[in-house]
Scaffold this motif. Structure first.
Motif, PDB file in Angstrom:
ATOM      1  N   VAL A  26       0.928  -1.307   0.393  1.00 24.68           N
ATOM      2  CA  VAL A  26       0.159  -0.074   0.080  1.00 24.68           C
ATOM      3  C   VAL A  26       1.466   1.618   0.051  1.00 24.68           C
ATOM      4  O   VAL A  26       1.049   1.572   0.828  1.00 24.68           O
ATOM      5  N   PRO A  27       0.938   2.056  -1.110  1.00 19.71           N
ATOM      6  CA  PRO A  27       1.694   3.498  -1.200  1.00 19.71           C
ATOM      7  C   PRO A  27       1.034   4.145  -0.125  1.00 19.71           C
ATOM      8  O   PRO A  27       0.274   4.226   0.523  1.00 19.71           O
ATOM      9  N   SER A  28       2.393   4.948   1.172  1.00 18.79           N
ATOM     10  CA  SER A  28       1.949   5.427   2.095  1.00 18.79           C
ATOM     11  C   SER A  28       2.396   6.616   2.030  1.00 18.79           C
ATOM     12  O   SER A  28       3.083   7.406   1.895  1.00 18.79           O
ATOM     13  N   ILE A  29       1.607   7.778   2.995  1.00 12.88           N
ATOM     14  CA  ILE A  29       2.163   9.104   3.102  1.00 12.88           C
ATOM     15  C   ILE A  29       2.677   9.171   4.939  1.00 12.88           C
ATOM     16  O   ILE A  29       1.312   8.545   5.812  1.00 12.88           O
ATOM     17  N   ILE A  30       3.574   9.402   5.118  1.00  4.24           N
ATOM     18  CA  ILE A  30       3.470   9.776   6.436  1.00  4.24           C
ATOM     19  C   ILE A  30       4.103  11.334   7.303  1.00  4.24           C
ATOM     20  O   ILE A  30       4.784  12.098   5.958  1.00  4.24           O
ATOM     21  N   SER A  31       4.286  11.617   7.952  1.00  9.12           N
ATOM     22  CA  SER A  31       5.414  12.744   8.557  1.00  9.12           C
ATOM     23  C   SER A  31       6.012  12.881   8.309  1.00  9.12           C
ATOM     24  O   SER A  31       6.327  12.223   9.008  1.00  9.12           O
ATOM     25  N   LYS A  32       6.698  13.960   8.550  1.00 13.84           N
ATOM     26  CA  LYS A  32       8.402  14.226   8.458  1.00 13.84           C
ATOM     27  C   LYS A  32       8.628  13.890  10.019  1.00 13.84           C
ATOM     28  O   LYS A  32       9.646  13.907  10.667  1.00 13.84           O
ATOM     29  N   GLN A  33       7.791  14.228  11.089  1.00 19.22           N
ATOM     30  CA  GLN A  33       7.738  14.254  12.503  1.00 19.22           C
ATOM     31  C   GLN A  33       7.542  12.756  13.296  1.00 19.22           C
ATOM     32  O   GLN A  33       7.007  12.534  14.433  1.00 19.22           O
ATOM     33  N   SER A  34       7.401  11.615  12.253  1.00 13.76           N
ATOM     34  CA  SER A  34       7.674  10.188  13.135  1.00 13.76           C
ATOM     35  C   SER A  34       8.731   9.350  12.564  1.00 13.76           C
ATOM     36  O   SER A  34       9.993  10.232  12.103  1.00 13.76           O
ATOM     37  N   GLY A  35       9.307   8.856  13.491  1.00 13.40           N
ATOM     38  CA  GLY A  35      10.893   8.007  13.949  1.00 13.40           C
ATOM     39  C   GLY A  35      11.078   6.869  12.544  1.00 13.40           C
ATOM     40  O   GLY A  35      11.762   7.178  12.263  1.00 13.40           O
ATOM     41  N   CYS A  36      10.043   6.452  11.899  1.00 17.88           N
ATOM     42  CA  CYS A  36      10.018   5.629  11.308  1.00 17.88           C
ATOM     43  C   CYS A  36      10.324   7.035   9.767  1.00 17.88           C
ATOM     44  O   CYS A  36      11.359   5.688   8.720  1.00 17.88           O
ATOM     45  N   ALA A  37      10.183   7.855   9.551  1.00 16.14           N
ATOM     46  CA  ALA A  37      10.321   8.708   8.339  1.00 16.14           C
ATOM     47  C   ALA A  37      12.422   8.865   8.105  1.00 16.14           C
ATOM     48  O   ALA A  37      12.416   9.056   7.421  1.00 16.14           O
ATOM     49  N   GLU A  38      13.274   8.265   9.202  1.00 20.10           N
ATOM     50  CA  GLU A  38      14.012   8.427   9.444  1.00 20.10           C
ATOM     51  C   GLU A  38      14.241   6.652   8.818  1.00 20.10           C
ATOM     52  O   GLU A  38      16.342   7.199   7.976  1.00 20.10           O
ATOM     53  N   ILE A  39      14.211   5.789   8.646  1.00 18.21           N
ATOM     54  CA  ILE A  39      14.771   5.273   7.795  1.00 18.21           C
ATOM     55  C   ILE A  39      13.833   5.027   6.503  1.00 18.21           C
ATOM     56  O   ILE A  39      14.392   3.420   5.380  1.00 18.21           O
ATOM     57  N   LEU A  40      12.924   5.426   6.167  1.00 15.49           N
ATOM     58  CA  LEU A  40      11.508   5.072   5.126  1.00 15.49           C
ATOM     59  C   LEU A  40      12.401   5.031   3.702  1.00 15.49           C
ATOM     60  O   LEU A  40      11.995   7.215   4.210  1.00 15.49           O
ATOM     61  N   GLU A  41      12.065   5.405   2.981  1.00 22.84           N
ATOM     62  CA  GLU A  41      12.077   6.346   1.309  1.00 22.84           C
ATOM     63  C   GLU A  41      11.429   6.491   0.724  1.00 22.84           C
ATOM     64  O   GLU A  41      11.353   7.420   0.217  1.00 22.84           O
ATOM     65  N   LYS A  42      10.405   4.877  -0.085  1.00 26.07           N
ATOM     66  CA  LYS A  42       9.708   5.087  -0.526  1.00 26.07           C
ATOM     67  C   LYS A  42       8.697   4.661   0.261  1.00 26.07           C
ATOM     68  O   LYS A  42       7.265   4.397  -0.022  1.00 26.07           O
ATOM     69  N   THR A  43       8.811   6.483   0.407  1.00 25.47           N
ATOM     70  CA  THR A  43       6.991   6.500   0.771  1.00 25.47           C
ATOM     71  C   THR A  43       7.462   8.658   0.551  1.00 25.47           C
ATOM     72  O   THR A  43       8.432   9.169   0.453  1.00 25.47           O
ATOM     73  N   ILE A  44       6.298   8.380   0.151  1.00 26.35           N
ATOM     74  CA  ILE A  44       5.746  10.720   0.657  1.00 26.35           C
ATOM     75  C   ILE A  44       6.089  10.527   2.122  1.00 26.35           C
ATOM     76  O   ILE A  44       5.029  10.911   3.013  1.00 26.35           O
ATOM     77  N   LYS A  45       6.264  12.195   2.458  1.00 25.31           N
ATOM     78  CA  LYS A  45       6.478  12.476   3.655  1.00 25.31           C
ATOM     79  C   LYS A  45       6.190  14.246   3.649  1.00 25.31           C
ATOM     80  O   LYS A  45       6.740  15.024   3.208  1.00 25.31           O
ATOM     81  N   ILE A  46       5.402  13.873   4.398  1.00 31.85           N
ATOM     82  CA  ILE A  46       4.540  15.502   4.553  1.00 31.85           C
ATOM     83  C   ILE A  46       5.279  16.439   6.109  1.00 31.85           C
ATOM     84  O   ILE A  46       5.176  15.453   6.784  1.00 31.85           O
ATOM     85  N   ASP A  47       4.769  17.351   6.190  1.00 29.56           N
ATOM     86  CA  ASP A  47       4.920  18.126   7.373  1.00 29.56           C
ATOM     87  C   ASP A  47       2.901  17.805   7.937  1.00 29.56           C
ATOM     88  O   ASP A  47       2.355  17.791   7.231  1.00 29.56           O
ATOM     89  N   TYR A  48       3.090  17.440   9.073  1.00 32.98           N
ATOM     90  CA  TYR A  48       1.943  16.898   9.479  1.00 32.98           C
ATOM     91  C   TYR A  48       0.604  18.135   9.517  1.00 32.98           C
ATOM     92  O   TYR A  48       0.097  18.141   9.299  1.00 32.98           O
ATOM     93  N   TRP A  49       1.800  19.700   9.518  1.00 33.39           N
ATOM     94  CA  TRP A  49       0.256  20.653   9.584  1.00 33.39           C
ATOM     95  C   TRP A  49      -0.394  21.080   7.987  1.00 33.39           C
ATOM     96  O   TRP A  49      -1.034  21.621   7.687  1.00 33.39           O
ATOM     97  N   ASP A  50       0.558  20.279   7.211  1.00 32.77           N
ATOM     98  CA  ASP A  50       0.672  21.259   5.743  1.00 32.77           C
ATOM     99  C   ASP A  50      -0.492  20.568   5.134  1.00 32.77           C
ATOM    100  O   ASP A  50      -0.246  19.304   4.112  1.00 32.77           O
ATOM    101  N   ILE A  51      -1.654  20.720   5.332  1.00 31.50           N
ATOM    102  CA  ILE A  51      -3.129  19.498   5.044  1.00 31.50           C
ATOM    103  C   ILE A  51      -2.695  19.785   3.184  1.00 31.50           C
ATOM    104  O   ILE A  51      -3.140  18.914   2.771  1.00 31.50           O
ATOM    105  N   GLU A  52      -2.539  20.894   2.956  1.00 32.76           N
ATOM    106  CA  GLU A  52      -2.627  20.382   1.153  1.00 32.76           C
ATOM    107  C   GLU A  52      -1.554  20.039   0.550  1.00 32.76           C
ATOM    108  O   GLU A  52      -2.040  19.046  -0.513  1.00 32.76           O
ATOM    109  N   ALA A  53       0.036  19.958   1.846  1.00 35.24           N
ATOM    110  CA  ALA A  53       0.499  19.128   0.572  1.00 35.24           C
ATOM    111  C   ALA A  53       0.025  17.252   1.051  1.00 35.24           C
ATOM    112  O   ALA A  53       0.290  16.049   0.205  1.00 35.24           O
TER     113      ALA A  53
END
Length: 418
Positions: A345-372
């Motif tokens: 499942v393609p995933s979107i995660i916040s940059k404010q998450s620990g797993c963002a440190e090790i995941l590259e094949k996902t889309i990372k956004i700031d949690y507050w950026d609703i437009e993104a």
């Protein structure tokens, strides 16, 4: 190497990621030929997987001596633990706890959850830890999350064995900075008394160093992983609707997880396209608020609330999804995106998450950026080549993130401090 571990959850009875992480790590560590793990939880129900460790319930550990027949003990707790251990523990009661309310076996009752009297249960858990520490042979104490730190400290000072505490989250994560001073005090006391501190991400490590004033040399990051799919999970098949896309939020519906950002982004997507449905799977103290927000945004006909899910239900939900979204405000790690990517499942995660440190094949956004968030949702559900890339490469990436590797890092820590 013998480890005495204190935890609060263990599958299949879990209320969050703590139990999932405890299971994965201990199973990974059990692959080490000389590793023996005794894992303590407040209240086992007897259907836990005990094939690779010894599981003990605090609720089955006597603190008041009772003269009970073996048949009675067998009938009461035989499905949860070796009854000889009950008698061994009974012989190591170290004080008069007759003032405590106990059952017919002399044991303190525990809810096995997060009750209103949680602080009382944490204290009782520490009392029980004293009986265990005097009975069980071990080389190191390992406490998972703040609820078990007092138990770990007690076991350490009884035996003079080194203590490792595992920080799966801090109250700074759970409260968005409005820290409960009692919880903070328990967390700080655990860290101060630990010989070493394991954090699940560098994000959490920084909090431990800066907010709890710990020496950086004492704190090591060991990222979480994901358990390989078993045959039952792998067999789950879903024929996805090619016309309607499903976008899923799966987790506790609480301030920490950012559910309102998911709803607001959903409303923006639905202004552009109508062939999308949104699922909020989980429960929490913001559930009613989110239901009202969905109604206010006039998207109730495209939005579904499933309630809490666990086990095979989680994977059924994920495999029916086209996009997974985790807009957490402060996420120490976050195992659920790994589970989603494992399901393709393609995933979107916040940059404010620990797993963002090790995941590259996902889309990372700031949690507050609703437009993104909305743009990412729209793009994945609109452009098949993008979705396919994230599906294939994401699964390949997550399949390389194993608990065995995490367990090896923990073992290195053990070897250094024992």
């Amino acid at each position: 190497m013998k480890a005495l571990m204190f935890g609060w959850e263990f599958p299949p009875h879990i209320l969050g990621g703590l139990g999932t992480a405890s299971y994965g790590l201990t199973k990974g560590m059990a692959l080490q030929p000389d590793m023996e793990i005794t894992f303590v939880i407040p209240k086992p129900l007897g259907d836990e997987d005990k094939s690779f460790l010894q599981l003990i319930g605090a609720c089955n550990t006597p603190v008041v001596w009772k003269n009970v027949h073996r048949d009675h003990v067998q009938n009461r707790i035989g499905n949860c633990m070796d009854i000889q251990l009950y008698y061994d523990l009974r012989d190591h009661i170290y004080s008069d706890f007759s003032y405590c309310y106990t059952d017919d076996l002399g044991c303190i009752e525990f809810s096995g959850r997060y009750p209103d009297n949680l602080l009382e249960e944490i204290n009782n858990y520490s009392i029980v830890a004293g009986v265990m520490a005097r009975t069980i042979k071990f080389d190191i104490v390992h406490s998972h999350d703040w609820l078990t730190y007092p138990a770990g400290i007690h076991a350490k000072f009884i035996t003079n064995k080194p203590l490792v505490i595992h920080v799966h989250a801090t109250d700074f994560d759970r409260s968005r900075g409005s820290v409960n001073p009692v919880v903070y005090g328990i967390e700080k006391d655990g860290m101060d008394n630990a010989d070493h501190i394991i954090t699940v991400s560098n994000l959490t490590r920084d909090i431990v160093i800066e907010k709890y004033h710990q020496n950086p040399s004492k704190v090591t990051t060991v990222h979480n992983a994901v358990e390989p799919m078993n045959a039952e999970v792998a067999a789950v098949k879903f024929q996805k609707n090619t016309k309607t896309k499903i976008i899923t939020f799966l987790g506790r519906i609480t301030m920490q997880k950012g559910p309102e950002y998911f709803v607001e982004a959903a409303a923006k997507v639905l202004r552009k396209k109508s062939n999308v449905r949104f699922v909020m799977a989980g429960n929490g103290d913001m559930m009613d608020q989110m239901i009202r927000l969905v109604a206010q945004r006039n998207i109730s006909d495209r939005f579904h609330f499933t309630g809490f899910m666990k086990g095979i239900e989680v994977y059924k939900m994920l495999k029916s999804s086209d996009v997974y979204v985790m807009p957490s405000v402060s996420e120490p790690f976050g195992i659920s995106p790994l589970e989603a990517m494992q399901c393709g499942v393609p995933s979107i995660i916040s940059k404010q998450s620990g797993c963002a440190e090790i995941l590259e094949k996902t889309i990372k956004i700031d949690y507050w950026d609703i437009e993104a968030i909305a743009d990412a949702m729209y793009s994945i559900t609109t452009y098949p080549s993008m979705a396919e890339y994230l599906r294939v490469e994401g699964k390949n990436e997550v399949d390389r993130i194993t608990w065995e590797k995490a367990a090896d890092k923990v073992r290195n820590i053990y070897d250094k401090i024992v």
